[in-house]
Motif scaffolding. Structure first.
Motif, PDB file in Angstrom:
ATOM      1  N   HIS A 127     -52.992  24.855  50.966  1.00 45.90           N
ATOM      2  CA  HIS A 127     -53.458  25.991  51.014  1.00 45.90           C
ATOM      3  C   HIS A 127     -54.635  26.390  50.467  1.00 45.90           C
ATOM      4  N   GLN A 130     -57.513  24.515  51.584  1.00 46.82           N
ATOM      5  CA  GLN A 130     -58.318  25.430  52.710  1.00 46.82           C
ATOM      6  C   GLN A 130     -59.035  26.769  52.433  1.00 46.82           C
ATOM      7  N   GLU A 133     -62.155  25.412  50.694  1.00 41.78           N
ATOM      8  CA  GLU A 133     -63.074  25.155  51.652  1.00 41.78           C
ATOM      9  C   GLU A 133     -63.985  26.388  52.444  1.00 41.78           C
ATOM     10  N   ARG A 134     -63.041  27.252  52.623  1.00 44.96           N
ATOM     11  CA  ARG A 134     -63.749  28.490  53.287  1.00 44.96           C
ATOM     12  C   ARG A 134     -64.617  29.239  52.160  1.00 44.96           C
TER      13      ARG A 134
END
Length: 334
Positions: A127, A130, A133-134
């Motif tokens: 998580h 992710q 990366e965002r």
């Protein structure tokens, strides 16, 4: 249905209720698969393929078939319910077959009681990746994280830099009756000069010299900010991400120019009376800007603060985040 058939409203209502009931069963089934089964199924070898190859295609097919059936109106409701029942049965049978097929496989994962292949640390790491990366993508879109998430406290203070002295028509500093310099104010807040753009990164003055005072996005102008230098606390990447997602949900797709989206923190993160603790920031003490050569920075009180997100069209039919930061209540920071 026979020619001339006219559905009774009560029958339609009952059919719709049944449809919702089956939809809830599907949702509950998939949720149970996530929480109770996924941890024991996902892993190395053939076990890791069960959901991907057996279950997910059936669920996707079910959703597609049900949507097509419902789109045809009430005459297809019964057919749609049959499809739903059939697909649920197929999904359940697929799980049983895969469990039997892999029961004696040498590459099957053998778990102790209470042990999971994907433990909490694994899921948390995935998580975090992710989220990172965002947020990296948001860095490429604008300067929101660079100025309001990444900087250290010292960099936020450097953005304010130092109080600006009032000068006369000849550019000479003005002093009070005690011989102390008078500083420029606007709306009760000290105005400052020599601002260093946090988007330049750490140690900007040492690395860039005078260029550190220029805007990182437009080197033709000096960097500016208002009386407050604010941002999110370190480690609040996920909060920043969810705030952006909420801001995007408020965009007007019909507008082709810049949009300023203001919202309360609880609108993005849910109810809570401590969301202000996610923020940090400084301003220069209006009553005593300096003590000798030291600048008196005061921490911002973020209680009752809001968030401002600014978006520009990205040229592809969507929007890019220009920047986002907390806006403190001025009356709490006199």
């Amino acid at each position: 249905m026979s020619r001339g058939f006219k559905a009774h409203p009560d029958n339609l209502a009952k059919a719709a209720k049944d449809a919702h009931g089956h939809a809830e069963k599907v949702e509950r089934f998939s949720s149970n698969l996530d929480s109770q089964t996924r941890g024991r199924l996902l892993g190395k070898g053939k076990y890791g393929q069960i959901v991907e190859k057996a279950i997910r295609p059936i669920i996707d097919s079910m959703i597609t078939d049900m949507s097509k059936a419902m789109a045809k109106g009430h005459r297809s409701i019964g057919h749609g319910l049959d499809i739903t029942r059939k697909n649920i049965n197929e999904a359940e049978e697929a799980i049983r077959k895969d469990m039997r097929r892999h029961q004696d496989d040498r590459d099957a994962v053998h778990l102790k009681l209470g042990q999971r292949v994907l433990n909490e640390d694994d899921l948390r790491d995935r998580h975090r990746k992710q989220v990172a990366e965002r947020v990296d993508d948001l860095r490429r879109q604008g300067h929101g994280p660079q100025r309001h998430l990444d900087p250290t406290d010292e960099m936020l203070k450097e953005r304010l830099r130092e109080p600006a002295k009032r000068v006369d028509g000849n550019g000479n500093p003005i002093f009070d009756s005690h011989g102390k310099p008078i500083y420029s104010q606007q709306d009760g807040y000290i105005q400052s000069s020599g601002k260093v753009d946090p988007a330049h990164g750490p140690n900007a003055k040492e690395r860039l010299g005078e260029d550190a005072y220029l805007d990182a996005e437009n080197k033709d102008k000096r960097h500016k900010c208002d009386a407050f230098s604010t941002g999110f606390n370190h480690g609040q990447d996920e909060a920043f991400m969810h705030a952006d997602l909420h801001g995007r949900s408020l965009l007007d797709p019909a507008k082709a120019d810049r949009q300023y989206i203001r919202f309360a923190p609880e609108d993005a993160w849910g109810p809570g009376d401590n969301h202000h603790e996610r923020f940090r920031g400084f301003y220069i003490d209006p009553d005593r800007p300096m003590t000798g050569k030291d600048i008196n920075y005061k921490p911002v009180d973020f209680r009752d603060s809001g968030l401002l997100a600014i978006y520009d069209p990205d040229g592809k039919g969507g929007h890019k985040l220009v920047t986002m930061y907390p806006e403190p209540k001025r009356e709490r920071n006199a």
